[in-house]
Each structure stands twice: as structure tokens, then as C-alpha cells.
Design a protein around this motif. Sequence first.
Motif, PDB file in Angstrom:
ATOM      1  N   CYS A  52       0.862  -1.180   0.000  1.00  0.00           N
ATOM      2  CA  CYS A  52       0.000   0.000   0.000  1.00  0.00           C
ATOM      3  C   CYS A  52       0.900   1.231   0.000  1.00  0.00           C
ATOM      4  O   CYS A  52       1.891   1.279   0.742  1.00  0.00           O
ATOM      5  CB  CYS A  52      -0.904   0.019   1.221  1.00  0.00           C
ATOM      6  N   VAL A  53       0.551   2.210  -0.806  1.00  0.00           N
ATOM      7  CA  VAL A  53       1.386   3.398  -0.899  1.00  0.00           C
ATOM      8  C   VAL A  53       0.540   4.653  -0.730  1.00  0.00           C
ATOM      9  O   VAL A  53      -0.591   4.723  -1.207  1.00  0.00           O
ATOM     10  CB  VAL A  53       2.150   3.429  -2.247  1.00  0.00           C
ATOM     11  N   HIS A  54       1.096   5.622  -0.005  1.00  0.00           N
ATOM     12  CA  HIS A  54       0.502   6.952   0.085  1.00  0.00           C
ATOM     13  C   HIS A  54       1.589   7.974  -0.194  1.00  0.00           C
ATOM     14  O   HIS A  54       2.661   7.936   0.412  1.00  0.00           O
ATOM     15  CB  HIS A  54      -0.089   7.211   1.470  1.00  0.00           C
ATOM     16  N   VAL A  55       1.308   8.871  -1.102  1.00  0.00           N
ATOM     17  CA  VAL A  55       2.255   9.921  -1.471  1.00  0.00           C
ATOM     18  C   VAL A  55       1.624  11.264  -1.127  1.00  0.00           C
ATOM     19  O   VAL A  55       0.526  11.574  -1.611  1.00  0.00           O
ATOM     20  CB  VAL A  55       2.604   9.867  -2.969  1.00  0.00           C
ATOM     21  N   GLY A  56       2.305  12.053  -0.310  1.00  0.00           N
ATOM     22  CA  GLY A  56       1.752  13.362   0.006  1.00  0.00           C
ATOM     23  C   GLY A  56       2.329  13.952   1.270  1.00  0.00           C
ATOM     24  O   GLY A  56       3.161  13.343   1.957  1.00  0.00           O
ATOM     25  N   ASP A  57       1.865  15.131   1.598  1.00  0.00           N
ATOM     26  CA  ASP A  57       2.292  15.869   2.781  1.00  0.00           C
ATOM     27  C   ASP A  57       1.762  15.167   4.036  1.00  0.00           C
ATOM     28  O   ASP A  57       0.549  14.965   4.162  1.00  0.00           O
ATOM     29  CB  ASP A  57       1.740  17.299   2.697  1.00  0.00           C
ATOM     30  N   PRO A  58       2.629  14.817   4.992  1.00  0.00           N
ATOM     31  CA  PRO A  58       2.179  14.127   6.206  1.00  0.00           C
ATOM     32  C   PRO A  58       1.164  14.922   7.026  1.00  0.00           C
ATOM     33  O   PRO A  58       0.407  14.343   7.812  1.00  0.00           O
ATOM     34  CB  PRO A  58       3.478  13.929   7.011  1.00  0.00           C
ATOM     35  N   GLU A  59       1.130  16.259   6.842  1.00  0.00           N
ATOM     36  CA  GLU A  59       0.235  17.090   7.628  1.00  0.00           C
ATOM     37  C   GLU A  59      -1.137  17.262   6.993  1.00  0.00           C
ATOM     38  O   GLU A  59      -2.033  17.828   7.614  1.00  0.00           O
ATOM     39  CB  GLU A  59       0.863  18.481   7.836  1.00  0.00           C
ATOM     40  N   ARG A  60      -1.323  16.808   5.760  1.00  0.00           N
ATOM     41  CA  ARG A  60      -2.586  17.081   5.070  1.00  0.00           C
ATOM     42  C   ARG A  60      -3.511  15.863   5.048  1.00  0.00           C
ATOM     43  O   ARG A  60      -4.371  15.729   5.877  1.00  0.00           O
ATOM     44  CB  ARG A  60      -2.302  17.579   3.640  1.00  0.00           C
ATOM     45  N   HIS A  61      -3.314  14.977   4.152  1.00  0.00           N
ATOM     46  CA  HIS A  61      -4.257  13.872   3.980  1.00  0.00           C
ATOM     47  C   HIS A  61      -3.975  12.779   5.018  1.00  0.00           C
ATOM     48  O   HIS A  61      -3.526  11.679   4.709  1.00  0.00           O
ATOM     49  CB  HIS A  61      -4.182  13.332   2.561  1.00  0.00           C
ATOM     50  N   VAL A  62      -4.301  13.089   6.268  1.00  0.00           N
ATOM     51  CA  VAL A  62      -3.864  12.236   7.375  1.00  0.00           C
ATOM     52  C   VAL A  62      -4.591  10.899   7.416  1.00  0.00           C
ATOM     53  O   VAL A  62      -4.015   9.886   7.823  1.00  0.00           O
ATOM     54  CB  VAL A  62      -4.018  12.978   8.713  1.00  0.00           C
ATOM     55  N   VAL A  63      -5.859  10.857   7.032  1.00  0.00           N
ATOM     56  CA  VAL A  63      -6.588   9.587   7.099  1.00  0.00           C
ATOM     57  C   VAL A  63      -6.101   8.637   6.012  1.00  0.00           C
ATOM     58  O   VAL A  63      -5.937   7.436   6.261  1.00  0.00           O
ATOM     59  CB  VAL A  63      -8.112   9.816   7.011  1.00  0.00           C
ATOM     60  N   ALA A  64      -5.856   9.144   4.819  1.00  0.00           N
ATOM     61  CA  ALA A  64      -5.284   8.289   3.774  1.00  0.00           C
ATOM     62  C   ALA A  64      -3.949   7.722   4.233  1.00  0.00           C
ATOM     63  O   ALA A  64      -3.645   6.537   4.012  1.00  0.00           O
ATOM     64  CB  ALA A  64      -5.111   9.083   2.483  1.00  0.00           C
ATOM     65  N   ARG A  65      -3.155   8.544   4.873  1.00  0.00           N
ATOM     66  CA  ARG A  65      -1.856   8.102   5.388  1.00  0.00           C
ATOM     67  C   ARG A  65      -2.056   7.013   6.450  1.00  0.00           C
ATOM     68  O   ARG A  65      -1.326   6.014   6.471  1.00  0.00           O
ATOM     69  CB  ARG A  65      -1.116   9.309   5.975  1.00  0.00           C
ATOM     70  N   GLU A  66      -3.057   7.191   7.308  1.00  0.00           N
ATOM     71  CA  GLU A  66      -3.297   6.212   8.365  1.00  0.00           C
ATOM     72  C   GLU A  66      -3.911   4.925   7.821  1.00  0.00           C
ATOM     73  O   GLU A  66      -3.654   3.845   8.355  1.00  0.00           O
ATOM     74  CB  GLU A  66      -4.173   6.824   9.448  1.00  0.00           C
TER      75      GLU A  66
END
Length: 632
Positions: A52-66
Motif C-alpha cells: 500500500c502506498v501513500h504519497v503526500g504531505d504528512p500534515e494534510r491527507h492524514v486519514v489516507a496516510r493512516e
Amino acid sequence: MTPARAARKPRTKNKEKTLVEDVIAALEAGKPVRREFDGGRLHIDRPQPFLCVHVGDPERHVVAREVASANASYLLTTSIEDAVELIAPIAAVLRKTFGTFLLIDIDELERDRLLCDDAPFLQPFEVTLSATRGLAADRAVKAFEAAVKAFEARFRTPHIDLCAAQEDPCARPELLKLRLPLVTLRFAPIYRVTGSEETYPDLRERLIDNFLDAGLRAVAAFLEADGFPKPVTYRAFGRKAFIDAVERADRGMDDVASSFDFLLCVTPINASAAWQEFKANRYDKPPRFLYRPLSLLVEREKRRLYAISLDRLEDPVLHQIYREKQQELDLQLTLIGHREKARFVEFGRALYGPVEPSLLNAAQAVLDGAGEARRVPALKPDDDEVVDCFFVEHRARTMMSDYQRRHDGFDAAIELRDDVPPGLLVSGPRLLISRRTRMMRHRVDALLSHEVGVHLLTYFNGSAQGLRVFRTGLAGYEGMQEGLAVFAEFLAGGFTPERLRLLAARVVGCNLMLAGASFVESFRFLTGRYDIDAETAFGLLLRVFRGGGLAKDAIYLRGLLSLLSHLKGGGALDPFWMGKISAADFGVMEELGARGLLKAPVLRPLCLETERGRARLERARAGLTPLAMLEA
């Protein structure tokens, strides 16, 4: 096992090369990987045919990251270039190992486009899904879609747009160029409060849980379509390793739980003197109970409790377990802080619940059916002998030795105590026996099967699981734990009409107390309406009115009824021996076991090893009521 870590440092080309080489070497050796790098993290708790991959700012799309980081195999980066550099070699080695590989790209849409301020109801929320061409990827995205459609959303339901990856404007061209089977997920940030930085915590957790579950279903469908061996459950593709954050939270929670013994804190130390005083007053004046001085500062323990961070556990199932345990410990500390105060009873109601009508009806049926209950074979003359605490201690040591021969980690201690009411009590790894204990000989092995064969056994089995919460007990575990313990008395052959009547009378006593009856009024009701002898009624009500009114004793019959229903429905017992868990945790334990996070119980109750015990268990599986247990 905790995956290896590396300190976060600025990256250079040489360091990037070293990172890739280290990761590939670990995967080829079948080892776990956890690497922190500038703005990102790679975590693979064991080689698996997906990432699973998430690309982006750690401070923004936090639920996708989680959502991504809740998986056993994930990559978080701030740039797509970094992602591609790692994905390509990882996919190559995993594809070589498993013969197949799936990439899942998870992110959020920039805004919640379907929500309007003037709508008369909450609209659906937007979800887009796409997949590359191919049978396996198509099966994966359709399984993902079906799971998302089944979301148990309390407020809003998903509206799904499904398309081919090549036609999906959200699909990243850089990932498509890798020519890997790919599923792309994008969802509206409905967990954010519109027009602010605030979030809806419950909705946020619900989204993480649901999207994680849907992703694992997609992985399972993809692998099945590609001929991969089918696991027992799709959740087996979840995490199989505890990260350091889980172990830190577990130690912190256990430190707080070990700082006090809740029942000892709220149990009177003058039971014998209080009984003599009550009897001398002809049962007309409520007894005066004395309690041990508190050795803890409630406010300090609460500060310690809520200093434990649960934000970085990464596993939603474990996060839920620890959050509920944190809340339960908070409530226990609150009760201790309100000992002998008016609000104690209401906090106790919050912890153990009310006496529901169905439970009260079952208790009254037992008490009213006393004549039927007493139609059991007469006891042997030897069984009528009354024994003291020293006989009980000797039998306890014999039983503990039997368990220790089977598992050397069964390191229990026995203490003879003057500051506990007559009977037996387990506190952590200790069996406490009151020096005033007197009981019929035929009840000794049954009660030891209750205390040693269930309470101590699940403590040491829980200790063997790697996380201390399984020995301390998951939130709400006590009901099923006491139901199992009473059932063990039945398996051991020492479940008597008197014992069943006592359990039922405890329910009635709790109901009277919660309804506002006084100690004296409750005593008169139990002795008058149900012909319970005075000393027994006093001991029962001491437990019910301790601390200011504690409804704990209703859980014994409630737990027994729950267990009998579970067995009649074909339920297994083994997950209950893994540690101290509630009936509601049964599915969680099965999942954690399937994921390899929990071991099979190292010990099972000795009463299940006897022919009598096995025969009685089979009768219970066929269906038994508490009254029918007396004749089984």
C-alpha cells in the motif's frame, strides 16, 4: 517481533542506493523491514505480495496516510519520485518470491464536493476506485467496491465511481508506467469539519477501519484470482508484528493497571467484625465497613494513564483494544476516588452495567425453582466434612504444581490473608485465601478450578502472548471470565444447588441495591422472600454494598448465561483461554490469531482433561440451562 529501524536523516543518492540495497537484502532473506527516511517510512512486517502506498504531505491527507500505514506492508513518501525508486525493486523481489504482486495507491480528494450547506440531509460522500486491466486486478477492485458499499456508515454512505485506471484522472501516471497490477483509491475528506482544521474523531476512526478492511478484501480477491493459496481469513494479510509504539503503550498501560488492585481497594477488611456487629444489632442497623488505606494518588495515576500515546499504534484493532482499556482503567480509578461517596454506585453502574430484566428474570427463575434444583444425588458422607484455609492451601498447591509441570511459566503464589472476606480471591499472579475460610470439602476442587483453573490460567496464558494487556484483561473481560470460572466448577463436578442459588441471589441483591434499597431492606428481602440464611445473605450483601454499592456480582450469572449460549451456538472455547477477554472480543481474538499475533493457549483447564469434564462440555454444547446443569 518488532521490525528493524533506521534513524531519519536527509537523503542523498548514495544513501538512496544503500536504502534500496538494504531493503532488498532483507526481503530476500524473508526478514521484516521498517525504515524511516526524510518525510516517509517503509514498513513490511513480513514479505507479502502487495504494497500500500501513500504519497503526500504528512500534515494534510492524514486519514489516507493512516489507512495505508494500518497495513502490514506500506510505503509513505512525500514525492512520487521517491515512491517509484522504492516500489520498482520491491515489486520485483516480491513478485519473484510469490509469483504475483499488487500495488494499492491510497489518497484523499481535495474537498468534499457532494456536501452542501443547505441540504435537508447528509449527502453521500465521494469515493473513486480504479484498476489496471487484468482478471486479478479487476477482481480486486470489485471486491474493494463491494466492501465499500457495505460500509456501516452512521452519518453518510459512499457514492462510488469505478473506472479503468487509464481513464482515472486520480491515477498517478508514474505508477501506471511501472506496469504493475494497480488499484487506486480516492475518497472525500468527510472526517474534517467544513471550514476548519477540526476533525470528527469517531468518523475518522470509522473510515480508517472500513478502508483497511476493504483493502484486505481486495488483496485476498486479487491473490485468489491469481491462484494464491487461500488463507483461513482475508484478515490474515494484516499485521503480524507489534511495532515499538504498541509495546510502549502496552507497558505504560500495564504499569498503571499494576499500581492498584481495584477489588482490594473497595473490599472491606473487617468482614468478620461487621458480621458480629450486625448480628448483635439484630439485623436492624447497617454494618460499618472499614477499608484499607489507599496507597495510590488517583489524580497522578490518571495523568500517567492519559500520558500514554495511542496515536502511533498503526493497527486499528490494537488501537481500539487499548483505547477501551484506557477508558476502563479511568473508570476504575474514578470509583476508587469516590469510595464511600454517594456517586460511587453510579460509577459502578457505568462499569458493570445495570441488571437487565432478562437477567433478573433468569435469577428469579433459579431461586423460585429451588425445590427442583435440590433434586440431586445425595453427597457422600466424606464430602460433608468442613475444611479450613490450610486444607484449601494444600489442594491449591497440588493443582498449581500440575499446571507448572505443563508450563514452567505458571509461576503463581499463594497468600493466606486476614484482610479479605472468607473465601478465595485472585489478584494478578497471586491466589489470596482468607484465614477465616471454611467450606465443604466437596466444593474445594471446584472453587480451585474457578480461581486457579480459569483466573490464574488466563493470567499466565495472557502473559505468554507478548502483550501484557492480555493478562491484565481487555476492557469488559470480567463477565465472561466469571462465566468461564463458574462453568469450570460445573466441569469439575462441584456445581451445587446452593452455589447456583447464591449466584442468582447476587443478581437480586445487585438489583435491589441499584434500585435504592438499603442494606437492611435488602437483607430482609433475601432472608424473607428466598429463605437465604442470615450469614450467607450478609456475606452476599457485603460484596454488593462494598465501597458504596458495586453491581459487579451480577456478572457471574450473566457471564454463565452468555457462555452457555455461545456453546449452544457452536462457539469454540480456545480463544477464551488465550487471555482475559470478553465475549465481544471473541472475533478480535480470532482475527489476531489468524494474523499470527497471538499464540494458541499454552495451558487449558485441567477439568477439561477428565472424562467427566469432556462429557459435561458436550452436554453444554447440546444446550443447558443453569438449572439443568445441576442434573447433567
